[in-house]
Scaffold this motif. Sequence first.
Motif, PDB file in Angstrom:
ATOM      1  N   VAL A  24       0.768  -0.939  -0.237  1.00 59.11           N
ATOM      2  CA  VAL A  24       0.347   0.221   0.072  1.00 59.11           C
ATOM      3  C   VAL A  24       1.195   1.100  -0.174  1.00 59.11           C
ATOM      4  N   ALA A  25       0.806   2.345  -0.778  1.00 53.04           N
ATOM      5  CA  ALA A  25       1.473   2.999  -1.373  1.00 53.04           C
ATOM      6  C   ALA A  25       0.630   4.239  -1.273  1.00 53.04           C
ATOM      7  N   VAL A  26       1.302   5.737  -1.170  1.00 60.34           N
ATOM      8  CA  VAL A  26       0.671   6.555  -1.205  1.00 60.34           C
ATOM      9  C   VAL A  26       1.329   7.709  -2.868  1.00 60.34           C
ATOM     10  N   GLY A  27       0.494   7.853  -3.357  1.00 58.74           N
ATOM     11  CA  GLY A  27       0.558   8.563  -4.852  1.00 58.74           C
ATOM     12  C   GLY A  27       1.097   7.580  -6.227  1.00 58.74           C
ATOM     13  N   ARG A  28       0.882   7.910  -6.680  1.00 57.75           N
ATOM     14  CA  ARG A  28       0.025   7.573  -8.131  1.00 57.75           C
ATOM     15  C   ARG A  28       1.555   7.467  -8.869  1.00 57.75           C
ATOM     16  N   ALA A  29       1.673   6.425  -9.227  1.00 55.34           N
ATOM     17  CA  ALA A  29       2.811   5.135  -9.879  1.00 55.34           C
ATOM     18  C   ALA A  29       2.624   6.379 -11.454  1.00 55.34           C
ATOM     19  N   ARG A  30       4.136   6.641 -11.676  1.00 54.40           N
ATOM     20  CA  ARG A  30       4.078   7.466 -13.131  1.00 54.40           C
ATOM     21  C   ARG A  30       5.221   6.081 -13.483  1.00 54.40           C
ATOM     22  N   GLY A  31       4.895   6.159 -15.613  1.00 61.04           N
ATOM     23  CA  GLY A  31       5.429   4.857 -15.670  1.00 61.04           C
ATOM     24  C   GLY A  31       7.472   5.801 -15.728  1.00 61.04           C
ATOM     25  N   GLY A  32       8.257   4.407 -16.478  1.00 63.30           N
ATOM     26  CA  GLY A  32       9.928   5.184 -16.048  1.00 63.30           C
ATOM     27  C   GLY A  32      10.674   3.745 -15.579  1.00 63.30           C
ATOM     28  N   PRO A  33      11.391   3.773 -15.448  1.00 64.55           N
ATOM     29  CA  PRO A  33      13.206   2.416 -15.522  1.00 64.55           C
ATOM     30  C   PRO A  33      12.133   2.032 -13.813  1.00 64.55           C
ATOM     31  N   GLU A  34      11.320   2.866 -13.136  1.00 62.71           N
ATOM     32  CA  GLU A  34      11.633   2.600 -11.534  1.00 62.71           C
ATOM     33  C   GLU A  34       9.887   1.847 -12.284  1.00 62.71           C
ATOM     34  N   ALA A  35       9.074   1.466 -12.134  1.00 59.99           N
ATOM     35  CA  ALA A  35       7.592   1.205 -12.418  1.00 59.99           C
ATOM     36  C   ALA A  35       7.905  -0.386 -13.071  1.00 59.99           C
ATOM     37  N   ALA A  36       8.899  -0.436 -14.233  1.00 60.46           N
ATOM     38  CA  ALA A  36       9.476  -1.082 -15.007  1.00 60.46           C
ATOM     39  C   ALA A  36      10.161  -2.679 -14.391  1.00 60.46           C
ATOM     40  N   LEU A  37      11.265  -1.757 -12.915  1.00 61.36           N
ATOM     41  CA  LEU A  37      12.100  -2.811 -11.856  1.00 61.36           C
ATOM     42  C   LEU A  37      10.890  -3.169 -11.619  1.00 61.36           C
ATOM     43  N   VAL A  38       9.699  -2.461 -10.634  1.00 66.09           N
ATOM     44  CA  VAL A  38       8.640  -3.394 -10.146  1.00 66.09           C
ATOM     45  C   VAL A  38       8.006  -4.094 -10.897  1.00 66.09           C
ATOM     46  N   GLU A  39       7.438  -3.834 -12.339  1.00 69.49           N
ATOM     47  CA  GLU A  39       6.962  -4.885 -12.816  1.00 69.49           C
ATOM     48  C   GLU A  39       7.400  -6.708 -13.072  1.00 69.49           C
ATOM     49  N   ASP A  40       9.091  -5.940 -13.082  1.00 74.43           N
ATOM     50  CA  ASP A  40       9.847  -7.339 -13.293  1.00 74.43           C
ATOM     51  C   ASP A  40      10.252  -8.032 -12.343  1.00 74.43           C
ATOM     52  N   TYR A  41      10.055  -7.072 -11.170  1.00 73.23           N
ATOM     53  CA  TYR A  41      10.215  -8.168 -10.189  1.00 73.23           C
ATOM     54  C   TYR A  41       8.751  -8.865  -9.449  1.00 73.23           C
ATOM     55  N   VAL A  42       7.694  -8.696  -9.564  1.00 73.57           N
ATOM     56  CA  VAL A  42       6.591  -8.484  -9.132  1.00 73.57           C
ATOM     57  C   VAL A  42       6.005  -9.703 -10.598  1.00 73.57           C
ATOM     58  N   ARG A  43       6.268  -9.978 -11.566  1.00 72.28           N
ATOM     59  CA  ARG A  43       6.253 -10.769 -12.354  1.00 72.28           C
ATOM     60  C   ARG A  43       7.481 -12.217 -12.311  1.00 72.28           C
ATOM     61  N   ARG A  44       8.260 -11.902 -11.270  1.00 70.12           N
ATOM     62  CA  ARG A  44       9.087 -13.469 -11.450  1.00 70.12           C
ATOM     63  C   ARG A  44       8.483 -13.910  -9.739  1.00 70.12           C
ATOM     64  N   LEU A  45       7.671 -13.467  -8.639  1.00 71.61           N
ATOM     65  CA  LEU A  45       7.206 -13.636  -7.683  1.00 71.61           C
ATOM     66  C   LEU A  45       6.179 -15.212  -7.949  1.00 71.61           C
ATOM     67  N   ARG A  46       6.575 -15.626  -7.109  1.00 69.34           N
ATOM     68  CA  ARG A  46       5.520 -17.117  -6.587  1.00 69.34           C
ATOM     69  C   ARG A  46       4.069 -16.777  -5.919  1.00 69.34           C
ATOM     70  N   TRP A  47       4.812 -15.788  -4.602  1.00 65.86           N
ATOM     71  CA  TRP A  47       3.406 -14.894  -4.254  1.00 65.86           C
ATOM     72  C   TRP A  47       2.636 -13.571  -4.690  1.00 65.86           C
ATOM     73  N   PRO A  48       1.393 -14.277  -4.789  1.00 63.62           N
ATOM     74  CA  PRO A  48       0.581 -13.041  -4.408  1.00 63.62           C
ATOM     75  C   PRO A  48       1.255 -12.128  -4.563  1.00 63.62           C
ATOM     76  N   PHE A  49       1.078 -10.586  -4.979  1.00 60.56           N
ATOM     77  CA  PHE A  49       1.422  -9.741  -5.193  1.00 60.56           C
ATOM     78  C   PHE A  49       0.828  -8.355  -5.372  1.00 60.56           C
ATOM     79  N   THR A  50      -0.414  -7.795  -4.669  1.00 60.75           N
ATOM     80  CA  THR A  50      -1.152  -6.531  -5.236  1.00 60.75           C
ATOM     81  C   THR A  50      -0.419  -5.074  -4.447  1.00 60.75           C
ATOM     82  N   LEU A  51      -0.667  -4.343  -5.493  1.00 55.02           N
ATOM     83  CA  LEU A  51      -0.489  -3.219  -5.326  1.00 55.02           C
ATOM     84  C   LEU A  51      -1.045  -1.884  -5.113  1.00 55.02           C
TER      85      LEU A  51
END
Length: 157
Positions: A10-37
């Motif tokens: 749970v994060a305050v604020g809205r995500a913008r595109g960019g390299p940080e968002a791409a990194l988050v997506e990359d690690y979430v894709r790798r996770l076996r655990w269910p993940f919700t942002l």
Amino acid sequence: MSLMLKVTLVAVGRARGGPEAALVEDYVRRLRWPFTLVEVQARKATLQGEALKAEEAAAIRAKLPQGAALVALDERGRLLDSRGFAAALGGFAESGRREVALVIGGADGLDASLRDQADLVLALGRLTFPHMLVRALIAEQIYRAQTILDGHPYHRD
């Protein structure tokens, strides 16, 4: 069988595109655990200081999964290494808490009441990081914790 945790960030604020968002997506894709942002905003944009943090805390609390272990990300928190963080997550699961909620506050940080409520107050270091970078860092550490608990060789000591 491997440990299974459901993770909510749970994060305050809205995500913008960019390299940080791409990194988050990359690690979430790798996770076996269910993940919700979940992204939240204060309802009153005119608030400042402690009033704003209290409003953000209320918005965060409204989105916390019932019964989840709460990890508050805060610069005043405990400094853990990756194995220590993995052990903390594993400890929640072993005690019957199979869901973990991690929270990232707004620009002014987290309200003290959320830190007090947390099962773990965690610092990623004593430096201050941009919120999007914190999302990427914690997503990677969640993935790393999963691999440590699974005995996967991703993490090297």
